[in-house]
Design a protein around this motif. Structure first.
Motif, PDB file in Angstrom:
ATOM      1  N   PRO A  28      51.268  23.152  40.883  1.00 49.74           N
ATOM      2  CA  PRO A  28      52.174  23.686  39.929  1.00 49.74           C
ATOM      3  C   PRO A  28      53.005  22.874  39.209  1.00 49.74           C
ATOM      4  O   PRO A  28      53.534  23.723  38.289  1.00 49.74           O
ATOM      5  CB  PRO A  28      52.869  24.707  41.037  1.00 49.74           C
ATOM      6  N   THR A  29      53.255  21.467  39.658  1.00 49.89           N
ATOM      7  CA  THR A  29      54.053  20.768  38.843  1.00 49.89           C
ATOM      8  C   THR A  29      53.289  20.302  37.534  1.00 49.89           C
ATOM      9  O   THR A  29      54.162  20.059  36.544  1.00 49.89           O
ATOM     10  CB  THR A  29      54.217  19.507  39.650  1.00 49.89           C
ATOM     11  N   LYS A  30      51.941  20.124  37.541  1.00 51.91           N
ATOM     12  CA  LYS A  30      51.216  20.120  36.313  1.00 51.91           C
ATOM     13  C   LYS A  30      51.167  21.304  35.393  1.00 51.91           C
ATOM     14  O   LYS A  30      51.196  22.561  35.864  1.00 51.91           O
ATOM     15  CB  LYS A  30      49.825  19.717  36.482  1.00 51.91           C
ATOM     16  N   LYS A  31      51.461  21.074  34.159  1.00 49.49           N
ATOM     17  CA  LYS A  31      51.364  22.252  33.148  1.00 49.49           C
ATOM     18  C   LYS A  31      49.829  22.250  32.426  1.00 49.49           C
ATOM     19  O   LYS A  31      49.584  21.164  32.112  1.00 49.49           O
ATOM     20  CB  LYS A  31      52.478  22.173  32.261  1.00 49.49           C
ATOM     21  N   LYS A  32      49.335  23.237  32.298  1.00 48.80           N
ATOM     22  CA  LYS A  32      47.953  23.676  31.834  1.00 48.80           C
ATOM     23  C   LYS A  32      47.071  22.752  32.293  1.00 48.80           C
ATOM     24  O   LYS A  32      46.761  21.811  31.313  1.00 48.80           O
ATOM     25  CB  LYS A  32      48.561  23.644  30.158  1.00 48.80           C
ATOM     26  N   CYS A  33      46.605  22.813  33.192  1.00 51.17           N
ATOM     27  CA  CYS A  33      45.556  21.895  33.675  1.00 51.17           C
ATOM     28  C   CYS A  33      44.213  22.528  33.342  1.00 51.17           C
ATOM     29  O   CYS A  33      43.327  21.870  33.305  1.00 51.17           O
ATOM     30  CB  CYS A  33      45.490  21.602  35.144  1.00 51.17           C
ATOM     31  N   CYS A  34      44.243  23.764  32.991  1.00 51.47           N
ATOM     32  CA  CYS A  34      42.881  24.391  32.483  1.00 51.47           C
ATOM     33  C   CYS A  34      43.245  24.263  30.999  1.00 51.47           C
ATOM     34  O   CYS A  34      43.993  24.782  30.456  1.00 51.47           O
ATOM     35  CB  CYS A  34      43.192  25.914  33.019  1.00 51.47           C
ATOM     36  N   THR A  35      41.808  24.421  30.549  1.00 52.30           N
ATOM     37  CA  THR A  35      41.669  24.128  29.317  1.00 52.30           C
ATOM     38  C   THR A  35      40.538  25.118  28.719  1.00 52.30           C
ATOM     39  O   THR A  35      39.498  25.160  29.437  1.00 52.30           O
ATOM     40  CB  THR A  35      41.439  22.785  28.517  1.00 52.30           C
ATOM     41  N   ASP A  36      40.377  25.634  27.463  1.00 51.25           N
ATOM     42  CA  ASP A  36      39.552  26.309  26.822  1.00 51.25           C
ATOM     43  C   ASP A  36      38.924  25.568  25.802  1.00 51.25           C
ATOM     44  O   ASP A  36      39.650  25.152  24.826  1.00 51.25           O
ATOM     45  CB  ASP A  36      39.786  27.878  26.698  1.00 51.25           C
ATOM     46  N   LYS A  37      37.446  25.566  25.706  1.00 51.74           N
ATOM     47  CA  LYS A  37      37.117  24.776  24.456  1.00 51.74           C
ATOM     48  C   LYS A  37      35.954  25.924  23.867  1.00 51.74           C
ATOM     49  O   LYS A  37      35.420  26.836  24.549  1.00 51.74           O
ATOM     50  CB  LYS A  37      36.101  23.630  24.951  1.00 51.74           C
ATOM     51  N   GLN A  38      35.864  25.944  22.514  1.00 53.93           N
ATOM     52  CA  GLN A  38      35.041  26.866  21.757  1.00 53.93           C
ATOM     53  C   GLN A  38      34.217  25.898  20.999  1.00 53.93           C
ATOM     54  O   GLN A  38      34.650  25.066  20.244  1.00 53.93           O
ATOM     55  CB  GLN A  38      35.546  27.864  21.236  1.00 53.93           C
ATOM     56  N   ILE A  39      32.727  26.110  20.990  1.00 50.53           N
ATOM     57  CA  ILE A  39      32.051  25.602  20.090  1.00 50.53           C
ATOM     58  C   ILE A  39      31.575  26.654  19.142  1.00 50.53           C
ATOM     59  O   ILE A  39      30.806  27.628  19.568  1.00 50.53           O
ATOM     60  CB  ILE A  39      30.889  24.700  20.743  1.00 50.53           C
ATOM     61  N   THR A  40      31.645  26.386  17.983  1.00 48.50           N
ATOM     62  CA  THR A  40      31.067  27.598  16.966  1.00 48.50           C
ATOM     63  C   THR A  40      30.055  26.973  16.025  1.00 48.50           C
ATOM     64  O   THR A  40      30.268  25.942  15.431  1.00 48.50           O
ATOM     65  CB  THR A  40      32.409  28.080  15.887  1.00 48.50           C
ATOM     66  N   ILE A  41      28.900  27.577  16.198  1.00 50.08           N
ATOM     67  CA  ILE A  41      27.567  26.970  15.549  1.00 50.08           C
ATOM     68  C   ILE A  41      27.514  28.281  14.368  1.00 50.08           C
ATOM     69  O   ILE A  41      27.138  29.143  14.541  1.00 50.08           O
ATOM     70  CB  ILE A  41      26.291  26.930  16.289  1.00 50.08           C
ATOM     71  N   GLU A  42      27.634  27.575  13.221  1.00 51.78           N
ATOM     72  CA  GLU A  42      27.627  28.425  11.715  1.00 51.78           C
ATOM     73  C   GLU A  42      26.246  28.565  11.259  1.00 51.78           C
ATOM     74  O   GLU A  42      25.434  27.339  11.468  1.00 51.78           O
ATOM     75  CB  GLU A  42      28.353  27.679  10.653  1.00 51.78           C
ATOM     76  N   GLY A  43      25.641  29.690  10.702  1.00 50.16           N
ATOM     77  CA  GLY A  43      24.390  29.770  10.507  1.00 50.16           C
ATOM     78  C   GLY A  43      24.255  29.478   8.926  1.00 50.16           C
ATOM     79  O   GLY A  43      25.390  29.323   8.372  1.00 50.16           O
ATOM     80  N   GLN A  44      23.262  29.391   8.587  1.00 52.55           N
ATOM     81  CA  GLN A  44      22.753  29.309   7.245  1.00 52.55           C
ATOM     82  C   GLN A  44      23.121  30.619   6.428  1.00 52.55           C
ATOM     83  O   GLN A  44      22.708  31.614   6.726  1.00 52.55           O
ATOM     84  CB  GLN A  44      21.511  28.629   6.956  1.00 52.55           C
ATOM     85  N   ASP A  45      23.730  30.422   5.010  1.00 57.61           N
ATOM     86  CA  ASP A  45      24.159  31.723   4.297  1.00 57.61           C
ATOM     87  C   ASP A  45      23.269  31.867   3.155  1.00 57.61           C
ATOM     88  O   ASP A  45      22.701  32.875   2.955  1.00 57.61           O
ATOM     89  CB  ASP A  45      25.613  31.591   3.874  1.00 57.61           C
ATOM     90  N   GLU A  46      22.565  30.919   2.695  1.00 62.49           N
ATOM     91  CA  GLU A  46      21.658  30.846   1.790  1.00 62.49           C
ATOM     92  C   GLU A  46      20.249  30.733   2.085  1.00 62.49           C
ATOM     93  O   GLU A  46      19.951  29.835   2.801  1.00 62.49           O
ATOM     94  CB  GLU A  46      22.168  29.977   0.547  1.00 62.49           C
ATOM     95  N   LEU A  47      19.537  31.535   1.492  1.00 67.50           N
ATOM     96  CA  LEU A  47      18.081  31.506   1.950  1.00 67.50           C
ATOM     97  C   LEU A  47      17.212  31.533   0.582  1.00 67.50           C
ATOM     98  O   LEU A  47      16.382  32.075   0.376  1.00 67.50           O
ATOM     99  CB  LEU A  47      17.503  32.634   2.709  1.00 67.50           C
ATOM    100  N   LYS A  48      17.202  30.469  -0.352  1.00 65.78           N
ATOM    101  CA  LYS A  48      16.625  30.242  -1.541  1.00 65.78           C
ATOM    102  C   LYS A  48      15.631  29.366  -1.107  1.00 65.78           C
ATOM    103  O   LYS A  48      16.049  27.994  -1.062  1.00 65.78           O
ATOM    104  CB  LYS A  48      17.570  29.968  -2.521  1.00 65.78           C
ATOM    105  N   ILE A  49      14.277  29.482  -0.989  1.00 66.66           N
ATOM    106  CA  ILE A  49      13.153  28.663  -0.566  1.00 66.66           C
ATOM    107  C   ILE A  49      12.458  28.530  -1.862  1.00 66.66           C
ATOM    108  O   ILE A  49      11.955  29.627  -2.147  1.00 66.66           O
ATOM    109  CB  ILE A  49      12.517  29.012   0.781  1.00 66.66           C
ATOM    110  N   SER A  50      12.331  27.425  -2.432  1.00 67.92           N
ATOM    111  CA  SER A  50      11.336  27.491  -3.758  1.00 67.92           C
ATOM    112  C   SER A  50      10.003  26.774  -3.267  1.00 67.92           C
ATOM    113  O   SER A  50       9.970  25.670  -2.637  1.00 67.92           O
ATOM    114  CB  SER A  50      12.025  26.527  -4.460  1.00 67.92           C
ATOM    115  N   PHE A  51       8.967  27.551  -3.545  1.00 66.62           N
ATOM    116  CA  PHE A  51       7.663  27.004  -3.076  1.00 66.62           C
ATOM    117  C   PHE A  51       7.086  26.281  -3.982  1.00 66.62           C
ATOM    118  O   PHE A  51       5.926  25.543  -3.786  1.00 66.62           O
ATOM    119  CB  PHE A  51       6.731  28.295  -2.776  1.00 66.62           C
ATOM    120  N   ASN A  52       7.834  25.943  -5.273  1.00 63.83           N
ATOM    121  CA  ASN A  52       6.970  25.177  -6.256  1.00 63.83           C
ATOM    122  C   ASN A  52       7.536  23.701  -5.987  1.00 63.83           C
ATOM    123  O   ASN A  52       7.075  22.633  -6.526  1.00 63.83           O
ATOM    124  CB  ASN A  52       7.229  25.402  -7.648  1.00 63.83           C
ATOM    125  N   LYS A  53       8.462  23.378  -4.976  1.00 62.76           N
ATOM    126  CA  LYS A  53       8.861  21.997  -4.707  1.00 62.76           C
ATOM    127  C   LYS A  53       8.209  21.611  -3.389  1.00 62.76           C
ATOM    128  O   LYS A  53       8.400  20.386  -2.999  1.00 62.76           O
ATOM    129  CB  LYS A  53      10.252  22.107  -4.311  1.00 62.76           C
TER     130      LYS A  53
END
Length: 126
Positions: free
Chosen positions: A50-75
């Protein structure tokens, strides 16, 4: 191919709860459960005193997806085009049906019954 597109465009969050240096809970798409050290009584001893403050921590890892789906088949290079063509050809031929003449038992005739064999082998106790 649809699964590749789905998982490459989907974003998600991994939520982790640490008590000291120990990982207590991990959760995907929701909040991680806490270890309950916030309500700890002062007489209990653990890594989180109880003397230590905030021994517990929360971490968040956010993985963002791809927004644009423009695939060019001529390349596409020649090797990539050959791979796509062979994949499509093999996938289409995977579902090719069987001929009806493949079954060999359709013209099979069972043998004629001359005697009832089960009656010959039976024994009766009198």
């Amino acid at each position: 191919m649809a699964f590749v597109v789905l998982f490459s465009t989907m974003s998600f969050t991994i939520d982790m709860h640490y008590c000291g240096d120990t990982l207590v809970d991990t959760s995907v798409f929701s909040r991680a459960h806490t270890c309950g050290m916030d309500m700890q009584k002062p007489e209990e001893t653990s890594d989180c005193s109880p003397t230590k403050k905030k021994c517990c921590t929360d971490k968040q890892i956010t993985i963002e997806g791809q927004d644009e789906l423009k695939i060019s088949f001529n390349k596409l290079t020649f090797n990539q085009q050959a791979f796509v063509a062979s994949f499509v050809y093999a996938y289409i031929n995977l579902f090719e049906g069987l001929n009806k003449s493949v079954t060999s038992y359709e013209e099979y005739e069972p043998p004629l019954v001359i005697r009832q064999i089960y009656k010959i082998d039976e024994t009766y106790l009198i």
